[in-house]
Design an enzyme around this catalytic site. Structure first.
Site, PDB file in Angstrom:
ATOM      1  N   LEU A 152    -104.872  74.738  60.395  1.00  0.00           N
ATOM      2  CA  LEU A 152    -103.835  74.525  59.387  1.00  0.00           C
ATOM      3  C   LEU A 152    -103.562  73.032  59.227  1.00  0.00           C
ATOM      4  O   LEU A 152    -103.213  72.568  58.147  1.00  0.00           O
ATOM      5  CB  LEU A 152    -102.541  75.234  59.806  1.00  0.00           C
ATOM      6  CG  LEU A 152    -102.586  76.765  59.896  1.00  0.00           C
ATOM      7  CD1 LEU A 152    -101.292  77.279  60.505  1.00  0.00           C
ATOM      8  CD2 LEU A 152    -102.811  77.373  58.520  1.00  0.00           C
ATOM      9  N   THR A 167    -104.547  69.024  61.402  1.00  0.00           N
ATOM     10  CA  THR A 167    -105.152  68.319  62.527  1.00  0.00           C
ATOM     11  C   THR A 167    -104.421  67.004  62.732  1.00  0.00           C
ATOM     12  O   THR A 167    -104.227  66.238  61.794  1.00  0.00           O
ATOM     13  CB  THR A 167    -106.644  68.038  62.268  1.00  0.00           C
ATOM     14  OG1 THR A 167    -107.313  69.268  62.000  1.00  0.00           O
ATOM     15  CG2 THR A 167    -107.286  67.376  63.474  1.00  0.00           C
ATOM     16  N   ALA A 168    -104.003  66.772  63.974  1.00  0.00           N
ATOM     17  CA  ALA A 168    -103.298  65.537  64.309  1.00  0.00           C
ATOM     18  C   ALA A 168    -104.114  64.758  65.334  1.00  0.00           C
ATOM     19  O   ALA A 168    -105.231  65.136  65.679  1.00  0.00           O
ATOM     20  CB  ALA A 168    -101.907  65.859  64.843  1.00  0.00           C
ATOM     21  N   LEU A 215    -103.622  64.248  68.569  1.00  0.00           N
ATOM     22  CA  LEU A 215    -103.762  64.805  69.908  1.00  0.00           C
ATOM     23  C   LEU A 215    -104.072  66.293  69.913  1.00  0.00           C
ATOM     24  O   LEU A 215    -104.464  66.833  70.953  1.00  0.00           O
ATOM     25  CB  LEU A 215    -102.469  64.563  70.715  1.00  0.00           C
ATOM     26  CG  LEU A 215    -101.990  63.109  70.794  1.00  0.00           C
ATOM     27  CD1 LEU A 215    -100.718  63.018  71.618  1.00  0.00           C
ATOM     28  CD2 LEU A 215    -103.067  62.203  71.369  1.00  0.00           C
ATOM     29  N   ALA A 216    -103.905  66.953  68.786  1.00  0.00           N
ATOM     30  CA  ALA A 216    -104.067  68.405  68.763  1.00  0.00           C
ATOM     31  C   ALA A 216    -104.307  68.891  67.339  1.00  0.00           C
ATOM     32  O   ALA A 216    -104.253  68.112  66.392  1.00  0.00           O
ATOM     33  CB  ALA A 216    -102.811  69.084  69.331  1.00  0.00           C
ATOM     34  N   GLN A 217    -104.594  70.177  67.214  1.00  0.00           N
ATOM     35  CA  GLN A 217    -104.677  70.798  65.894  1.00  0.00           C
ATOM     36  C   GLN A 217    -104.071  72.187  65.971  1.00  0.00           C
ATOM     37  O   GLN A 217    -103.938  72.768  67.055  1.00  0.00           O
ATOM     38  CB  GLN A 217    -106.118  70.845  65.402  1.00  0.00           C
ATOM     39  CG  GLN A 217    -107.095  71.630  66.240  1.00  0.00           C
ATOM     40  CD  GLN A 217    -108.535  71.325  65.837  1.00  0.00           C
ATOM     41  OE1 GLN A 217    -108.957  70.169  65.778  1.00  0.00           O
ATOM     42  NE2 GLN A 217    -109.309  72.376  65.547  1.00  0.00           N
ATOM     43  N   VAL A 218    -103.667  72.700  64.809  1.00  0.00           N
ATOM     44  CA  VAL A 218    -102.925  73.961  64.744  1.00  0.00           C
ATOM     45  C   VAL A 218    -103.751  75.017  64.023  1.00  0.00           C
ATOM     46  O   VAL A 218    -104.301  74.754  62.945  1.00  0.00           O
ATOM     47  CB  VAL A 218    -101.570  73.760  64.033  1.00  0.00           C
ATOM     48  CG1 VAL A 218    -100.808  75.078  63.952  1.00  0.00           C
ATOM     49  CG2 VAL A 218    -100.743  72.701  64.754  1.00  0.00           C
ATOM     50  N   ASP A 275     -91.295  61.198  64.866  1.00  0.00           N
ATOM     51  CA  ASP A 275     -92.595  61.200  64.191  1.00  0.00           C
ATOM     52  C   ASP A 275     -92.494  61.955  62.867  1.00  0.00           C
ATOM     53  O   ASP A 275     -93.218  62.926  62.631  1.00  0.00           O
ATOM     54  CB  ASP A 275     -93.645  61.850  65.096  1.00  0.00           C
ATOM     55  CG  ASP A 275     -95.068  61.452  64.719  1.00  0.00           C
ATOM     56  OD1 ASP A 275     -95.221  60.509  63.915  1.00  0.00           O
ATOM     57  OD2 ASP A 275     -96.021  62.085  65.209  1.00  0.00           O
TER      58      ASP A 275
END
Length: 510
Positions: free
Chosen positions: A156, A158-159, A161-164, A310
């Protein structure tokens, strides 16, 4: 001017130190995670950037006031920004986090860097779903498909440090699973050490620039952001603080499916706060969105001292609610600023002095926040995002114009040493607030709502509440409490009258 030979020598020495000090392998996922490879890639990028400025800009012998020099400088900035972006996208992890931070430094860096790096807010590189499933297996201690009927192959979002990923539980409920990139934990220590070496290199080549504050803040913040259990706790804390505000939505956490690398939360739909097409198509008032965000963050900063730090557009959703207004959905609770009462009161008084155009008080409260002498004027400009002339005229009376924006962009980058000195000396709590302020201004700019008067009214009210709440705590008898109550009432009434008058002037075009 950059000296190439000393720069090469320093890079070689730094590489030797790093290869000795850092472990060669960080995790089991990819050979690219070898510390020296990542370090060397960063050093080569910095060296190439130095060569571009040395050879293609400074080496031309152009008059620095000429149009040719300024145009060439813009071209070099863009080329170097693209090299930096490539480095962030290749090394990923902490590098993308730092790139996102650069994208928020409108007051500090050339626009070519800021605009180039902004892509990292919404288009960070994704990890293959197979590696995501592997993290889920390791952390949840079982096959994820024994828990979920389906997990979306495409993230959904992507950042750094992580992705959802969206997932459907066996009971039919829908969840959003935030999964840490598998390489981040192992690489973070290497990356932070690399950053430290590169900042020392920059300080050696450009002694007038001070960037140690960026390293210090990253070293403090990254470990917090890598702990998703702490993020879940932050989400529940902010939901509790604002439980009486019906339009604020914080996704609920599912603790039985949450670990330090996996955060399972309620799936919430909505459009990104900067998606004007979504806002218009859903008949959402952009001014209402800005007003609610302004109220939310003013209360976080001046009342509660617990600030979501953030607020880039990917972390804020908007949705139409049943009453015809809009809801604000706040995502990604990994980074919060915890403000001390002393800092919060001093910052509130600083804002009140800026709004009152009281230079003596500006100097006083800037000093209390770590800024000595005449630098208080520059500090006030950084806090407000406005020029000193506009501050003296009244930032609540004059909306920001294109000419003012252009002036700031052209002149702020010319005083980078002074700005970096302010950032080096200011109270550490202020750094996340400055970043938050810039991101919020960016959202207002996108929504085209910067001209509204309500923002300063809400901020003034929150500042007054903050200052008088402290006075209440020091009361020793009921008579003092009555005096303070009346004084606060009068201060709030003056704000109401003042901004009602300004609004009438604005409507009538006076």
């Amino acid at each position: 001017m950059i000296r190439i030979r000393p720069l090469v020598k320093y890079c070689i020495i730094g590489g030797a130190v790093a290869s000795t000090a850092l472990s060669l392998k960080c995790n089991q996922y990819e050979w690219d995670s070898i510390g020296i490879v990542r370090f060397s890639r960063a050093v080569v990028t910095v060296f190439n950037i130095g060569v571009i400025y040395k050879r293609d800009l400074y080496g031309r012998g152009l008059n620095k006031q000429s149009k040719e020099y300024k145009d060439l400088k813009s071209v070099c900035h863009k080329r170097c920004a693209n090299k930096l972006l490539d480095l962030c996208c290749t090394n990923r992890g902490v590098y993308i986090k730092v790139g996102q931070h650069i994208a928020a430094l409108d007051y500090l860096l050339p626009s070519e860097y800021v605009q180039t790096m902004k892509v990292l807010h919404s288009e960070a590189p994704a990890t293959d779903v197979e590696d995501i499933i592997q993290v889920l297996k390791e952390d949840l201690k079982q096959d994820p498909y024994a828990i979920f009927d389906s997990i979306s192959a495409e993230p959904l979002g992507t950042a750094s440090l992580a992705q959802v990923h969206k997932a459907v539980h066996k009971d039919g409920s829908m969840w959003a699973i935030k999964v840490q990139h598998p390489y981040v934990q192992g690489n973070s220590r290497i990356d932070m050490k690399t950053m430290e070496y590169l900042v020392k290199l920059m300080s050696w080549v450009f002694p007038e620039f001070k960037f140690q504050w960026l390293v210090d803040e990253s070293k403090k913040n990254i470990p917090q952001e890598l702990n998703f259990v702490l993020e879940g706790q932050n989400a529940e804390k902010i939901a509790k603080l604002f439980e009486k505000i019906g339009w604020l939505k914080i996704p609920k956490i599912r603790w039985d499916l949450t670990t330090p690398r996996v955060l399972t939360m309620e799936f919430v739909e909505g459009g990104q706060v900067n998606d004007l097409k979504y806002i218009q198509s859903n008949d959402i008032d952009a001014c209402e969105v800005s007003d609610k965000l302004g109220k939310l963050y003013a209360e976080m900063i001046f009342i509660h001292g617990f600030v979501h730090s953030d607020p880039h557009p990917g972390n804020i959703l908007v949705q139409k609610n049943q009453s015809g207004g809009c809801n604000i959905v706040l995502l990604d609770h990994g980074l919060y600023a915890n403000l001390s009462d002393e800092f919060r009161i001093n910052y509130a008084n600083l804002w009140l002095s800026i709004l009152d155009r009281d230079r003596k008080s500006m100097r006083l409260y800037s000093k209390k926040l770590g800024i000595e002498g005449d630098a208080y004027g520059l500090f006030a400009c950084m806090v407000t995002g406005r020029t000193w002339d506009t501050i003296l005229k009244g930032i609540d009376r004059h909306t920001i114009s294109k000419n003012e924006k252009d002036f700031m962009r052209q002149n702020f980058t010319g005083i980078l040493p002074q700005i970096s000195s302010v950032l080096e000396n200011v109270n550490r709590q202020m750094l996340l607030i400055l970043k938050t302020n810039d991101l919020m201004r960016g959202i207002e700019h996108t929504l085209r709502t910067g001209a509204r008067m309500g923002a300063f009214r809400v901020m003034s009210q929150c500042c007054v509440h903050s200052v008088y709440n402290q006075k209440y705590q020091k009361c020793k008898n009921s008579i003092d409490r009555i005096k303070i109550t009346l004084a606060e009432f009068w201060a709030l009434l003056k704000i109401k009258i003042y901004y009602t008058f300004l609004n009438l002037r604005h409507i009538s075009g006076i």
